[in-house]
Scaffold this active site. Structure first.
Site, short mmCIF file in Angstrom:
data_model
loop_
_atom_site.label_atom_id
_atom_site.label_comp_id
_atom_site.label_asym_id
_atom_site.label_seq_id
_atom_site.Cartn_x
_atom_site.Cartn_y
_atom_site.Cartn_z
N ASP A 37 7.31 3.65 -9.46
CA ASP A 37 6.54 2.85 -8.49
C ASP A 37 5.06 2.94 -8.86
O ASP A 37 4.54 4.02 -9.17
CB ASP A 37 6.77 3.37 -7.07
CG ASP A 37 6.31 2.37 -6.02
OD1 ASP A 37 7.15 1.80 -5.31
OD2 ASP A 37 5.07 2.15 -5.90
N ILE A 38 4.39 1.81 -8.79
CA ILE A 38 2.98 1.74 -9.20
C ILE A 38 2.07 2.49 -8.23
O ILE A 38 0.96 2.90 -8.57
CB ILE A 38 2.54 0.27 -9.36
CG1 ILE A 38 1.34 0.14 -10.30
CG2 ILE A 38 2.26 -0.39 -8.02
CD1 ILE A 38 1.09 -1.29 -10.76
N ASN A 99 14.32 -1.39 1.71
CA ASN A 99 13.78 -2.22 2.78
C ASN A 99 14.28 -3.65 2.63
O ASN A 99 14.35 -4.17 1.51
CB ASN A 99 12.25 -2.21 2.73
CG ASN A 99 11.67 -0.85 3.02
OD1 ASN A 99 12.05 -0.21 3.99
ND2 ASN A 99 10.75 -0.39 2.18
N GLN A 106 9.61 -5.41 3.89
CA GLN A 106 9.92 -5.56 2.46
C GLN A 106 8.81 -6.39 1.82
O GLN A 106 8.55 -7.51 2.24
CB GLN A 106 11.27 -6.25 2.29
CG GLN A 106 11.67 -6.42 0.82
CD GLN A 106 13.01 -7.13 0.65
OE1 GLN A 106 13.61 -7.60 1.62
NE2 GLN A 106 13.48 -7.21 -0.59
N HIS A 112 15.61 -3.59 -4.27
CA HIS A 112 15.26 -2.34 -4.94
C HIS A 112 15.54 -1.17 -4.03
O HIS A 112 15.40 -1.27 -2.81
CB HIS A 112 13.79 -2.33 -5.38
CG HIS A 112 12.82 -2.68 -4.28
ND1 HIS A 112 12.60 -3.97 -3.87
CD2 HIS A 112 12.02 -1.90 -3.51
CE1 HIS A 112 11.71 -3.98 -2.90
NE2 HIS A 112 11.33 -2.74 -2.65
N HIS A 114 14.25 2.63 -3.40
CA HIS A 114 13.26 3.65 -3.70
C HIS A 114 13.98 5.00 -3.78
O HIS A 114 14.75 5.34 -2.86
CB HIS A 114 12.23 3.77 -2.57
CG HIS A 114 11.45 2.53 -2.27
ND1 HIS A 114 10.11 2.41 -2.60
CD2 HIS A 114 11.78 1.37 -1.65
CE1 HIS A 114 9.66 1.23 -2.20
NE2 HIS A 114 10.66 0.58 -1.61
P1 AMP Z 1 8.98 -2.65 -0.54
O1 AMP Z 1 7.93 -2.60 0.50
O2 AMP Z 1 10.21 -1.86 -0.22
O3 AMP Z 1 9.28 -4.08 -0.97
O4 AMP Z 1 8.39 -1.89 -1.79
C1 AMP Z 1 7.74 -2.50 -2.86
C2 AMP Z 1 7.28 -1.41 -3.78
O5 AMP Z 1 6.97 -1.97 -5.05
C3 AMP Z 1 6.02 -0.66 -3.30
O6 AMP Z 1 6.31 0.73 -3.20
C4 AMP Z 1 4.99 -0.95 -4.41
O7 AMP Z 1 4.15 0.14 -4.67
C5 AMP Z 1 5.88 -1.27 -5.59
N1 AMP Z 1 5.30 -2.12 -6.62
C6 AMP Z 1 4.64 -3.28 -6.45
N2 AMP Z 1 4.27 -3.80 -7.62
C7 AMP Z 1 4.73 -2.96 -8.58
C8 AMP Z 1 4.66 -2.94 -10.01
N3 AMP Z 1 4.07 -3.91 -10.71
N4 AMP Z 1 5.24 -1.91 -10.66
C9 AMP Z 1 5.86 -0.92 -9.97
N5 AMP Z 1 5.95 -0.89 -8.63
C10 AMP Z 1 5.38 -1.89 -7.94
#
Ligand code: AMP
Length: 128
Positions: A37-38, A99, A106, A112, A114
């Site tokens: 995760d970024i 989520n 979400q 995805h 986590h």
């Molecule tokens: P959600 O709120 O469950 O949709 O989570 C989305 C997740 O994606 C968040 O934890 C972000 O930090 C992560 N995210 C967004 N863009 C990227 C990216 N380019 N690379 C890795 N993780 C990302």
């Protein structure tokens, strides 16, 4: 009301799968990809995604093939092994979160899970 799943090809994980933006890959299998995760919420924070165009866990659960489903579930197991979080081999545990939709906030509309760990994560849901 009946609504069908509408996958948006322009979401950021679709771009990652097409190789248009970089990622820190932890595991790649035939049908799944796991990457860091970024914006990590804990020392371990990996996202596991199917390569197929699924919006959410319920979408995947209903429409994925047996092969995709099996591959995805095993990929999550493998990520737990790679990151060392699983209690069965000395890890201190983890939380898996998926989520879906507005109530869960979400952000990325590609399914995805986590995998979060490496510290005490507190209780499952924060009070509102
Ligand atoms: P959600 O709120 O469950 O949709 O989570 C989305 C997740 O994606 C968040 O934890 C972000 O930090 C992560 N995210 C967004 N863009 C990227 C990216 N380019 N690379 C890795 N993780 C990302």
């Amino acid at each position: 009301i009946k609504m069908s799943y509408n996958y948006d090809d322009n979401n950021i994980f679709a771009k990652i799968l097409r190789g248009e933006i970089p990622n820190k890959t932890v595991l790649e299998t035939d049908y799944s990809l796991a990457f860091e995760d970024i914006s990590p919420a804990a020392p371990v924070h990996i996202l596991v995604i199917p390569k197929g165009p699924y919006v959410s866990h319920d979408h995947f659960a209903i429409e994925a093939s047996n092969e995709e489903f099996l591959d995805y579930t095993r990929a999550i197991g493998e990520v737990c092994k790679i990151t060392g979080v699983q209690p069965s081999s000395g890890g201190s545990g983890f939380r898996s979160i998926a989520n879906a939709g507005q109530d869960a906030i979400q952000e990325v509309p590609h399914f995805h899970t986590h995998i979060i760990g490496g510290r005490n994560l507190g209780r499952m849901i924060s009070p509102t």
